[in-house]
Design a protein around this motif. Structure first.
Motif, PDB file in Angstrom:
ATOM      1  N   LEU A  56       0.915  -1.379  -0.091  1.00  0.00           N
ATOM      2  CA  LEU A  56      -0.039   0.116   0.000  1.00  0.00           C
ATOM      3  C   LEU A  56       0.817   1.223  -0.070  1.00  0.00           C
ATOM      4  CD1 LEU A  56      -2.658  -0.968   2.663  1.00  0.00           C
ATOM      5  CD2 LEU A  56      -3.143  -0.731   0.100  1.00  0.00           C
ATOM      6  N   GLY A  57       2.159   1.200   0.408  1.00  0.00           N
ATOM      7  CA  GLY A  57       2.891   2.491   0.667  1.00  0.00           C
ATOM      8  C   GLY A  57       4.201   2.668   0.492  1.00  0.00           C
ATOM      9  N   ALA A  58       4.679   1.370  -0.176  1.00  0.00           N
ATOM     10  CA  ALA A  58       6.271   1.270  -0.456  1.00  0.00           C
ATOM     11  C   ALA A  58       6.416   1.600  -2.090  1.00  0.00           C
ATOM     12  CB  ALA A  58       6.702  -0.006  -0.266  1.00  0.00           C
ATOM     13  N   VAL A  59       7.010   2.770  -2.320  1.00  0.00           N
ATOM     14  CA  VAL A  59       7.171   3.234  -3.778  1.00  0.00           C
ATOM     15  C   VAL A  59       8.694   2.826  -4.108  1.00  0.00           C
ATOM     16  CG1 VAL A  59       7.426   4.987  -5.086  1.00  0.00           C
ATOM     17  CG2 VAL A  59       5.537   4.875  -3.375  1.00  0.00           C
ATOM     18  N   ARG A  60       8.766   2.186  -5.437  1.00  0.00           N
ATOM     19  CA  ARG A  60      10.162   1.785  -5.747  1.00  0.00           C
ATOM     20  C   ARG A  60      10.106   2.459  -7.258  1.00  0.00           C
ATOM     21  NH1 ARG A  60       8.511  -2.600  -3.445  1.00  0.00           N
ATOM     22  NH2 ARG A  60       9.737  -3.447  -1.534  1.00  0.00           N
ATOM     23  N   ALA A  61      11.418   3.075  -7.686  1.00  0.00           N
ATOM     24  CA  ALA A  61      11.349   3.483  -9.075  1.00  0.00           C
ATOM     25  C   ALA A  61      11.018   2.415 -10.172  1.00  0.00           C
ATOM     26  CB  ALA A  61      12.699   4.128  -9.411  1.00  0.00           C
ATOM     27  N   GLU A  62      11.166   1.329  -9.946  1.00  0.00           N
ATOM     28  CA  GLU A  62      11.256   0.035 -10.772  1.00  0.00           C
ATOM     29  C   GLU A  62       9.509  -0.145 -10.938  1.00  0.00           C
ATOM     30  OE1 GLU A  62      12.330  -3.712  -9.737  1.00  0.00           O
ATOM     31  OE2 GLU A  62      11.187  -3.881  -7.733  1.00  0.00           O
TER      32      GLU A  62
ATOM     33  N   GLY B 125       1.728   4.196 -12.510  1.00  0.00           N
ATOM     34  CA  GLY B 125       0.397   4.313 -11.994  1.00  0.00           C
ATOM     35  C   GLY B 125       0.305   3.603 -10.303  1.00  0.00           C
ATOM     36  N   VAL B 126       1.296   2.570 -10.209  1.00  0.00           N
ATOM     37  CA  VAL B 126       0.964   1.993  -8.967  1.00  0.00           C
ATOM     38  C   VAL B 126       1.811   2.958  -8.010  1.00  0.00           C
ATOM     39  CG1 VAL B 126       2.085   0.076  -7.700  1.00  0.00           C
ATOM     40  CG2 VAL B 126       1.331  -0.446  -9.840  1.00  0.00           C
ATOM     41  N   ALA B 127       2.829   3.571  -8.352  1.00  0.00           N
ATOM     42  CA  ALA B 127       3.755   4.443  -7.779  1.00  0.00           C
ATOM     43  C   ALA B 127       3.072   5.747  -7.100  1.00  0.00           C
ATOM     44  CB  ALA B 127       5.014   4.834  -8.150  1.00  0.00           C
ATOM     45  N   LEU B 128       2.147   6.194  -8.045  1.00  0.00           N
ATOM     46  CA  LEU B 128       1.382   7.183  -7.830  1.00  0.00           C
ATOM     47  C   LEU B 128       0.263   6.923  -6.878  1.00  0.00           C
ATOM     48  CD1 LEU B 128       0.915   8.899 -11.057  1.00  0.00           C
ATOM     49  CD2 LEU B 128       2.382   9.566  -9.344  1.00  0.00           C
ATOM     50  N   LEU B 129      -0.208   5.818  -6.829  1.00  0.00           N
ATOM     51  CA  LEU B 129      -1.486   5.181  -6.011  1.00  0.00           C
ATOM     52  C   LEU B 129      -0.828   5.241  -4.524  1.00  0.00           C
ATOM     53  CD1 LEU B 129      -3.312   2.830  -8.064  1.00  0.00           C
ATOM     54  CD2 LEU B 129      -4.104   4.888  -7.437  1.00  0.00           C
ATOM     55  N   ARG B 130       0.538   4.564  -4.394  1.00  0.00           N
ATOM     56  CA  ARG B 130       0.699   4.378  -3.016  1.00  0.00           C
ATOM     57  C   ARG B 130       1.699   5.700  -2.642  1.00  0.00           C
ATOM     58  NH1 ARG B 130       4.552  -0.931  -4.738  1.00  0.00           N
ATOM     59  NH2 ARG B 130       2.789  -2.531  -4.807  1.00  0.00           N
ATOM     60  N   THR B 131       1.979   6.730  -3.371  1.00  0.00           N
ATOM     61  CA  THR B 131       2.600   7.831  -2.936  1.00  0.00           C
ATOM     62  C   THR B 131       2.040   8.487  -1.628  1.00  0.00           C
ATOM     63  OG1 THR B 131       3.781   8.131  -5.025  1.00  0.00           O
ATOM     64  CG2 THR B 131       3.438  10.205  -3.447  1.00  0.00           C
ATOM     65  N   PRO B 132       0.558   8.632  -1.703  1.00  0.00           N
ATOM     66  CA  PRO B 132      -0.052   9.386  -0.352  1.00  0.00           C
ATOM     67  C   PRO B 132       0.356   8.494   0.734  1.00  0.00           C
ATOM     68  CG  PRO B 132      -1.521   9.231  -2.214  1.00  0.00           C
ATOM     69  CD  PRO B 132      -0.449   8.397  -2.835  1.00  0.00           C
ATOM     70  N   LEU B 133       0.324   7.225   0.990  1.00  0.00           N
ATOM     71  CA  LEU B 133       0.568   6.675   2.224  1.00  0.00           C
ATOM     72  C   LEU B 133       2.141   6.443   2.324  1.00  0.00           C
ATOM     73  CD1 LEU B 133      -0.624   5.302   4.689  1.00  0.00           C
ATOM     74  CD2 LEU B 133      -0.296   3.003   3.365  1.00  0.00           C
ATOM     75  N   SER B 134       2.997   6.382   1.371  1.00  0.00           N
ATOM     76  CA  SER B 134       4.348   6.698   1.470  1.00  0.00           C
ATOM     77  C   SER B 134       5.016   7.512   2.243  1.00  0.00           C
ATOM     78  CB  SER B 134       4.877   6.536   0.242  1.00  0.00           C
ATOM     79  OG  SER B 134       5.076   7.840  -0.536  1.00  0.00           O
ATOM     80  N   LEU B 135       4.429   8.628   2.547  1.00  0.00           N
ATOM     81  CA  LEU B 135       4.707   9.866   3.195  1.00  0.00           C
ATOM     82  C   LEU B 135       4.923   9.336   4.614  1.00  0.00           C
ATOM     83  CD1 LEU B 135       3.822  13.503   2.505  1.00  0.00           C
ATOM     84  CD2 LEU B 135       4.173  12.835   4.613  1.00  0.00           C
ATOM     85  N   PHE B 136       3.945   8.565   4.944  1.00  0.00           N
ATOM     86  CA  PHE B 136       3.672   8.074   6.512  1.00  0.00           C
ATOM     87  C   PHE B 136       4.157   6.843   6.820  1.00  0.00           C
ATOM     88  CE2 PHE B 136       0.375  11.092   5.023  1.00  0.00           C
ATOM     89  CZ  PHE B 136       0.721  11.975   5.782  1.00  0.00           C
ATOM     90  N   VAL B 137       4.971   5.985   5.988  1.00  0.00           N
ATOM     91  CA  VAL B 137       5.696   5.056   6.207  1.00  0.00           C
ATOM     92  C   VAL B 137       7.084   5.258   6.417  1.00  0.00           C
ATOM     93  CG1 VAL B 137       6.161   2.814   5.354  1.00  0.00           C
ATOM     94  CG2 VAL B 137       4.334   3.600   4.635  1.00  0.00           C
ATOM     95  N   PRO B 138       7.513   5.203   7.722  1.00  0.00           N
ATOM     96  CA  PRO B 138       8.952   5.395   8.249  1.00  0.00           C
ATOM     97  C   PRO B 138       9.975   4.383   7.592  1.00  0.00           C
ATOM     98  CG  PRO B 138       7.508   5.263  10.102  1.00  0.00           C
ATOM     99  CD  PRO B 138       6.615   4.699   9.108  1.00  0.00           C
TER     100      PRO B 138
ATOM    101  N   LEU C 166      15.509  -0.532  -7.080  1.00  0.00           N
ATOM    102  CA  LEU C 166      15.147  -1.264  -6.150  1.00  0.00           C
ATOM    103  C   LEU C 166      14.975  -0.662  -4.747  1.00  0.00           C
ATOM    104  CD1 LEU C 166      17.480  -4.287  -7.165  1.00  0.00           C
ATOM    105  CD2 LEU C 166      14.992  -3.717  -8.052  1.00  0.00           C
ATOM    106  N   VAL C 167      15.356   0.585  -4.463  1.00  0.00           N
ATOM    107  CA  VAL C 167      15.411   0.962  -3.102  1.00  0.00           C
ATOM    108  C   VAL C 167      13.886   1.603  -2.931  1.00  0.00           C
ATOM    109  CG1 VAL C 167      16.152   3.170  -1.890  1.00  0.00           C
ATOM    110  CG2 VAL C 167      17.698   1.978  -3.281  1.00  0.00           C
ATOM    111  N   VAL C 168      13.566   0.999  -1.619  1.00  0.00           N
ATOM    112  CA  VAL C 168      12.072   1.514  -1.005  1.00  0.00           C
ATOM    113  C   VAL C 168      12.375   3.098  -0.711  1.00  0.00           C
ATOM    114  CG1 VAL C 168      10.309   0.978   0.674  1.00  0.00           C
ATOM    115  CG2 VAL C 168      11.484  -0.897  -0.594  1.00  0.00           C
ATOM    116  N   ASP C 169      11.319   3.949  -1.382  1.00  0.00           N
ATOM    117  CA  ASP C 169      11.373   5.444  -1.224  1.00  0.00           C
ATOM    118  C   ASP C 169      10.292   5.851  -0.364  1.00  0.00           C
ATOM    119  OD1 ASP C 169      11.901   8.020  -1.242  1.00  0.00           O
ATOM    120  OD2 ASP C 169      11.105   8.123  -3.254  1.00  0.00           O
TER     121      ASP C 169
END
Length: 248
Positions: free
Chosen positions: A60-66, A70-83, A147-150
């Motif tokens: 739901l919230g892990a963004v990777r450049a790979e 579309g998936v990255a954009l959907l995950r971006t809102p929650l990614s901000l709050f995933v330490p 591959l880095v989780v952002d």
């Protein structure tokens, strides 16, 4: 000593005044979004450290450049709050509480979120551009960074700090944030540091757009204020009276 105090008042006085008034009037109720963000970040940290919770948080919230865009954009809102798992969670919570809190007090919750997500999205999109450029250019990244989780609030925090410095004329503070981020890139050159610079560029663009909009408003406000004056108080009538008196 008094010179330092005067400089501190000139640098942070407007920001302090803007944050003090709503905090004095409503106390902790003045920053509900910040408190919700702290709770959400704490919750995601607890969940992702459970055997059953790691994968759902990643989905739901892990963004990777790979990832597909579309998936990255959907995950971006929650990614901000995933330490980030490799950093202490108290750092992310402190950043959100202090910087998000001051921004919400000064800007309101929705402007704070817009700037935070603009900065985060700029970093997310830059990662794709940097990997496409390759590792040899100054703005490029190695393929392994795909591959880095952002995740985490750091890009949003940097962007909000710069915007607050510009908005409330704490220019030295905003410049110091930019310099520190540039030094970080010069020393490490990692994905996080370059994403911070991308976030700063995006926020500076927002500052420029806000300044241009403010300049466009001023002539319109001057015209509207002049139009509501009675004829006896308008600048034209005053000039006419002055000319008639001089002719006499």
């Amino acid at each position: 000593m008094s010179r330092i105090v005067r400089w501190a008042r000139a640098e942070w006085g407007p920001l302090y005044t803007a944050a003090r008034e709503p905090l004095k009037a409503r106390r902790w109720r003045a920053a509900p979004m910040t408190l919700a963000a702290v709770c959400l970040t704490s919750a995601t940290q607890i969940v992702q450290n459970q055997p059953w919770g790691y994968q759902p948080v990643q989905d739901l919230g892990a963004v990777r450049a790979e990832d597909p865009l579309g998936v990255a954009l959907l995950r971006t809102p929650l990614s901000l709050f995933v330490p980030a798992l490799d950093l202490p969670v108290w750092g992310a919570l402190a950043q959100i509480l202090v910087v998000f809190g001051i921004a919400e007090l000064c800007l309101g919750w929705w402007r704070t979120l817009v700037i935070a997500y603009a900065a985060t999205l700029a970093g997310t999109l830059y990662a794709r551009v940097g990997i496409a450029l390759g590792p040899h250019g100054p703005f490029g990244l190695p393929p392994s960074d795909a591959l880095v989780v952002d995740t985490g609030p750091s890009a949003a925090v940097v962007g909000l700090a710069v915007f607050l410095g510009w908005r409330h004329r704490a220019y030295a503070t905003a410049a110091a944030v930019i310099v520190v981020m540039a030094v970080e890139v010069a020393l490490k050159g990692n994905l996080a540091g370059k994403e911070h610079l991308a976030a700063i560029v995006a926020v500076l663009a927002l500052c420029g757009a806000a300044q241009a909009r403010r300049r466009q408003r001023r002539p319109a406000e001057a015209v509207s204020s002049a139009s509501v004056l009675p004829p006896s108080q308008s600048p034209t009538s005053r000039r006419g009276r002055a000319q008639r008196r001089s002719c006499r």
